[in-house]
Design a protein around this motif. Structure first.
Motif, short mmCIF file in Angstrom:
data_model
loop_
_atom_site.label_atom_id
_atom_site.label_comp_id
_atom_site.label_asym_id
_atom_site.label_seq_id
_atom_site.Cartn_x
_atom_site.Cartn_y
_atom_site.Cartn_z
N ALA A 193 29.89 62.28 -36.41
CA ALA A 193 28.58 62.32 -37.05
C ALA A 193 28.25 63.72 -37.56
N VAL A 194 28.56 64.74 -36.77
CA VAL A 194 28.27 66.11 -37.19
C VAL A 194 29.09 66.49 -38.41
N ARG A 195 30.35 66.13 -38.44
CA ARG A 195 31.19 66.48 -39.57
C ARG A 195 30.82 65.67 -40.81
N GLU B 62 15.88 58.71 -31.46
CA GLU B 62 14.49 58.59 -31.91
C GLU B 62 14.02 59.84 -32.65
N GLN B 63 14.55 61.00 -32.32
CA GLN B 63 14.16 62.25 -32.98
C GLN B 63 15.40 62.98 -33.50
N PRO B 64 16.08 62.42 -34.49
CA PRO B 64 17.32 63.07 -34.98
C PRO B 64 17.06 64.40 -35.68
N ALA B 65 15.89 64.55 -36.29
CA ALA B 65 15.60 65.78 -37.04
C ALA B 65 15.60 66.99 -36.11
N LEU B 66 15.13 66.82 -34.88
CA LEU B 66 15.07 67.93 -33.94
C LEU B 66 16.48 68.42 -33.60
N LEU B 67 17.38 67.50 -33.26
CA LEU B 67 18.74 67.90 -32.94
C LEU B 67 19.46 68.47 -34.16
N CYS B 68 19.25 67.89 -35.34
CA CYS B 68 19.88 68.42 -36.56
C CYS B 68 19.43 69.85 -36.83
N ASP B 69 18.15 70.12 -36.62
CA ASP B 69 17.65 71.48 -36.85
C ASP B 69 18.26 72.45 -35.85
N CYS B 70 18.39 72.03 -34.61
CA CYS B 70 18.99 72.92 -33.59
C CYS B 70 20.45 73.20 -33.90
N LEU B 71 21.21 72.17 -34.28
CA LEU B 71 22.61 72.37 -34.60
C LEU B 71 22.78 73.30 -35.79
N ARG B 72 21.95 73.13 -36.79
CA ARG B 72 22.05 73.99 -37.98
C ARG B 72 21.75 75.43 -37.64
N LEU C 154 28.57 54.06 -23.41
CA LEU C 154 29.88 54.59 -23.74
C LEU C 154 30.34 55.59 -22.68
N PRO C 155 31.65 55.75 -22.51
CA PRO C 155 32.15 56.82 -21.63
C PRO C 155 32.03 58.16 -22.33
N GLU C 156 32.38 59.22 -21.60
CA GLU C 156 32.23 60.57 -22.14
C GLU C 156 33.06 60.77 -23.41
N ASN C 157 34.31 60.34 -23.41
CA ASN C 157 35.16 60.54 -24.58
C ASN C 157 34.62 59.79 -25.78
N GLY C 158 34.11 58.59 -25.57
CA GLY C 158 33.54 57.83 -26.68
C GLY C 158 32.33 58.52 -27.29
N ILE C 159 31.48 59.10 -26.43
CA ILE C 159 30.30 59.80 -26.93
C ILE C 159 30.71 61.03 -27.73
N SER C 160 31.65 61.81 -27.20
CA SER C 160 32.04 63.05 -27.88
C SER C 160 32.72 62.75 -29.21
N GLU C 161 33.58 61.74 -29.26
CA GLU C 161 34.26 61.42 -30.51
C GLU C 161 33.27 61.00 -31.59
N ARG C 162 32.34 60.13 -31.25
CA ARG C 162 31.36 59.68 -32.25
C ARG C 162 30.41 60.80 -32.64
N PHE C 163 30.07 61.67 -31.69
CA PHE C 163 29.17 62.77 -32.00
C PHE C 163 29.85 63.75 -32.96
N ILE C 164 31.10 64.09 -32.70
CA ILE C 164 31.83 65.01 -33.58
C ILE C 164 31.94 64.41 -34.98
N ALA D 261 16.56 66.36 -43.15
CA ALA D 261 17.60 65.77 -42.30
C ALA D 261 18.19 64.53 -42.94
N SER D 262 19.45 64.27 -42.66
CA SER D 262 20.11 63.08 -43.16
C SER D 262 19.49 61.84 -42.53
N ILE D 263 19.61 60.72 -43.24
CA ILE D 263 19.05 59.47 -42.73
C ILE D 263 20.03 58.87 -41.72
N GLY D 264 19.56 58.74 -40.52
CA GLY D 264 20.37 58.11 -39.48
C GLY D 264 21.69 58.78 -39.23
N PRO D 265 21.71 60.11 -38.97
CA PRO D 265 23.01 60.76 -38.77
C PRO D 265 23.71 60.30 -37.50
#
Length: 819
Positions: A56-58, A192-202, A44-54, A30-34
């Motif tokens: 980070a994923v890209r 706290e557990q970024p590797a778990l979410l990264c593995d699920c997304l992949r 953050l509001p919903e739009n702020g969360i979604s924009e930053r999440f997208i 997994a990437s360091i601190g994705p």
């Protein structure tokens, strides 16, 4: 929704659903601190969360071969665009154009973002009051968004199941939906557990379409496909199409094969510009048929349940239009398929029922959430959980048979005792499709009261033939407004010299039909649409359905459409309907309302304000009045017979009296009475009390024995004979008017409405079912249009005022509290 949720930890969820054996997932560091930019996501509001999440994923390439992007639903195609304005989802890179946004219906995995509010997670087990707390209201809002998004994706896409990712602030869950319920993972902090979410997304990005829940028997059509262009050509106006209005037909006007104008128009309306089109396959034994469909004309109102979708479909082989129903039929009970039932009815020559074209289960596609409920509750062993979760479906055997055959013999295994096991609240469903020749219209399209009675009479003939034919002897068990339809037919006129177009009745949806001698249902909600069920079945849904119950359902259909559409002295039809079909207008409460009072206690239909008999000033008064008197007498006779069966025998009563008058009581009980004896005053010494009691008379219960006239009235609804002759005779009455409808809509040139009228919003439901409530289905109804069926579900204002006034009156007479 809590009863439809199954909790499963992340490791098992990934192992069972995100690790198909035909895909090799190589481990990746997994990437360091994705998600470092999302540490403050709880603020953050919903739009702020979604924009930053997208972003980070890209940036960290967490979805290889796919793209996480936001595409708004089309406001024309989607009826709930306000609730789902900017959906985010994973799309294949091949589905993303170089310019513009991908089509919203191409999304593979949907993401929902929500701002952090303590207690707002709809999948937490905390019991919050959603009506009076901010967190509860936020929780309800988010739950509606999640279920609404899943519901719309199931409606638009051809899905067996679907995955969703729910992100609330800095926490996430994985969801797997099917028609039985939802399997969810625990809420985990992805900071706290970024590797778990990264593995699920992949894994979600690399899964193929079948592993993501797409139906392999449905082919998505693109604008450049030949079938797509065939649908456009079939929707064009054809001068040879036949007008369906009732009239005399000129010689040579209609050929051997023709299409009704309203059918082609309905198919044209289903070709929405931004709604996906599909080629669906139905395998009927060794024969395979393919159909082209657009947007369903009948949509389910809930994510959990049968999920019935109805299409005007184009047959690729015959080039003709048919009615195609895509449904997830309940398979946990030994029930016949609807196609098998229709095949028997057609073979026996039963009139006014759909003509079967083909039908069959869709491969082995079966819901598995109910089985995982068993596994997590110790009912099903873990050893064969892998077999339960194959991407294409589940096993063919019933759940109970599998448990009996493959349950481990190890008695040391710890599991809840059999007597302590909670019954599974989820039902197992199998994907099923059926095609019939007739594309019918809603009963709400009737033109006058006489035509309404005639259409119901046609459906009564179908029911009568089905119940009395010695080779069939089946009852429909779901008589409702959505299953009594109109179908135009070409018939000989009264002289027999010419032809005329006549609107006839069509009794549809035979999926709940059973043999007339079948015992009571093991699952009460498998029978009928609640609003139109008999008072008898509503009081005891587990008893067997009988002919009087079915006749009463037909009566309630007549009552609904008469009050809703015909001229009468009812000042507020919508409020009257809500009060009649539901107890005090309260949703999902069907016993104790005005329907129960009218059928069991009064034997008449009456208005609420002002109080008095409900009148139409037409033969409809005689039709409804005589029928309700017969049902009133039927219930009185039934109640009397029930009391007679419960009354003690003379010998037993005399024995009880003799033992009661003697002094043979056990010594123990006598001792207890002596020990706890409390002296009481002797009112017989009071002169005033003695004077008052001399005028008392012993209570004598009223005589409930039916009169000979009531016995005769009750016999009228014991079978179909009287009702058939009675309605047929009234149709010859000259008192009918051709303009007794409140507002006659224009001849429908768009879609027919074969779906339910006032079925419950599931509630299925199958609604029912609404009926609703078989339901299709459940939200507060909007203001009714003049030609739209009223949806019983909201308490009328008059009922609310009456209750408040009664409460105020009772408070005045209530004794004051002592200080």
């Amino acid at each position: 929704m809590a009863s439809s949720i199954v909790q499963l930890d992340h490791s098992r969820f990934i192992h069972e659903f995100l690790s198909p054996p035909h895909i090799n997932f190589r481990p990746k560091r997994a990437s360091i601190g994705p998600f470092a930019q999302l540490k403050c996501a709880n603020d953050l509001p919903e739009n702020g969360i979604s924009e930053r999440f997208i972003t980070a994923v890209r940036t960290h390439h967490l979805t290889p071969g796919s793209t996480l992007t936001t595409t708004p639903f089309d406001p024309v195609s989607m009826e709930r665009e306000a609730e789902h304005s900017t959906p985010t989802a994973i799309y294949r890179s091949t589905d993303v154009p170089k310019r513009g946004l991908p089509h919203w219906a191409d999304q593979k995995v949907s993401f929902l973002f929500n701002r952090y509010v303590a207690g707002a997670d709809p999948f937490d087990e905390d019991d919050l009051d959603e009506d009076y707390t901010g967190a509860g209201r936020e929780r309800k809002k988010l739950r509606d968004r999640v279920t609404g998004t899943a519901e719309l994706l199931f409606a638009a896409q051809q899905r067996v199941f679907l995955f969703m990712v729910l992100i609330i602030g800095t926490r996430f869950r994985l969801l797997r939906w099917d028609r039985a319920g939802v399997i969810v993972t625990p809420s985990v902090d992805y900071i706290e557990q970024p590797a778990l979410l990264c593995d699920c997304l992949r894994r979600l990005a690399l899964l193929d379409d079948i592993s993501l829940g797409f139906d392999p028997t449905a082919v998505r059509l693109r604008p450049c496909d030949a079938d797509f262009l065939r649908m456009d050509a079939a929707a064009l106006d054809d001068p040879s199409d036949v007008d369906h209005t009732e009239r005399q037909i000129d010689e040579g006007e209609i050929g051997d094969f023709f299409v009704f104008r309203y059918v082609r128009s309905a198919f044209r309306d289903s070709l929405c510009a931004n709604w996906p089109r599909y080629r669906l396959r139905i395998r009927d034994h060794d024969d395979t048929r393919e159909y082209l469909v657009g947007k369903p004309l009948h949509l389910p109102s809930d994510i959990v349940g049968r999920g019935t979708r109805g299409y005007v479909a184009f047959d690729c082989e015959t080039q003709r239009f048919v009615w195609l129903k895509d449904v997830w039929r309940a398979c946990d009970l030994a029930a016949e398929k609807e196609g098998d039932i229709l095949g028997k009815l057609n073979l026996a020559g039963v009139v006014n029922v759909p003509t079967l074209v083909c039908h069959g289960d869709v491969q082995d596609q079966t819901t598995i959430t109910s089985r995982w409920w068993d596994i997590t509750h110790g009912v099903c062993p873990d050893s064969f959980s892998r077999e339960c979760t194959s991407p294409g479906g589940t096993r063919k055997r019933k759940r109970d048979e599998t448990i009996r055959e493959e349950a481990p013999s190890d008695t040391t295994r710890q599991s809840p005792p059999a007597t302590a096991r909670e019954p599974c609240p989820l039902r197992r469903h199998t994907h099923y499709r059926i095609a019939v020749e007739e594309v019918a219209m809603s009963l709400a399209e009737f033109r006058c009261g006489k035509q309404l009675a005639s259409i119901v009479l046609d459906c009564l003939h179908a029911h009568h033939q089905s119940a009395t034919n010695h080779k069939i002897r089946m009852l429909h068990r779901d008589i409702s407004s959505g299953n009594v339809l109109i179908y135009p037919k070409v018939r000989s006129d009264e002289d027999g010299k010419g032809l005329c177009m006549v609107w006839t009745g069509l009794l549809t949806d035979w999926e709940l039909a059973k043999h007339i001698d079948t015992e009571g249902s093991l699952q009460a909600n498998r029978i009928g649409t609640h609003q139109f069920m008999s008072v008898n079945l509503l009081s005891d849904p587990f008893q067997a359905v009988k002919v009087p119950d079915e006749l009463e359902s037909f009566f309630h259909v007549l009552v609904y459409y008469s009050v809703r559409y015909l001229r009468s002295n009812c000042p507020s039809p919508n409020a009257w309907i809500n009060t009649y079909f539901q107890a005090d207008g309260v949703p999902n409460m069907y016993v104790g309302g005005m329907k129960t009072v009218a059928i069991q206690r009064e034997g008449m239909l009456s208005t609420v304000v002002p109080p008095g008999p409900l009148l139409f000033n037409s033969p409809m008064d005689t039709l409804l009045g005589d029928l309700i008197k017969s049902f009133f007498a039927h219930y009185k006779v039934t109640e009397h017979e029930f009391r007679q069966a419960l009354s003690p025998l003379p010998s037993s009563s005399s024995a009880a009296s003799s033992s009661g008058s003697g002094n043979a009581a056990p010594q123990g009980s006598a001792a207890k009475r002596t020990k706890y004896y409390v002296p009481t005053p002797r009112y017989s010494d009071d002169s005033d009390y003695s004077e008052d009691t001399t005028e008392w008379k012993p209570y004598k219960p009223p005589d409930t024995t039916p009169t000979p006239d009531e016995l005769e009235l009750a016999r009228r609804v014991a079978d179909h004979d009287f009702t058939l002759e009675f309605i047929a005779g009234l149709l010859r009455d000259e008192g009918w008017s051709d303009d007794d409808r409140i507002s006659i809509p224009p001849v429908p040139t768009s879609k027919p409405h074969p779906g339910p009228g006032p079925k419950p919003t599931p509630a299925d439901t199958d609604t029912d079912a609404a009926p609703v409530p078989k339901r299709r289905h459940k939200a507060a109804p909007k203001q009714q249009v003049a030609d739209a069926p009223a949806q019983p579900g909201r308490r009328p204002a008059t009922a609310r005022r009456t209750r408040s006034q009664a409460h105020a009156a009772s408070s005045k007479t209530r004794p004051a509290r002592r200080s």
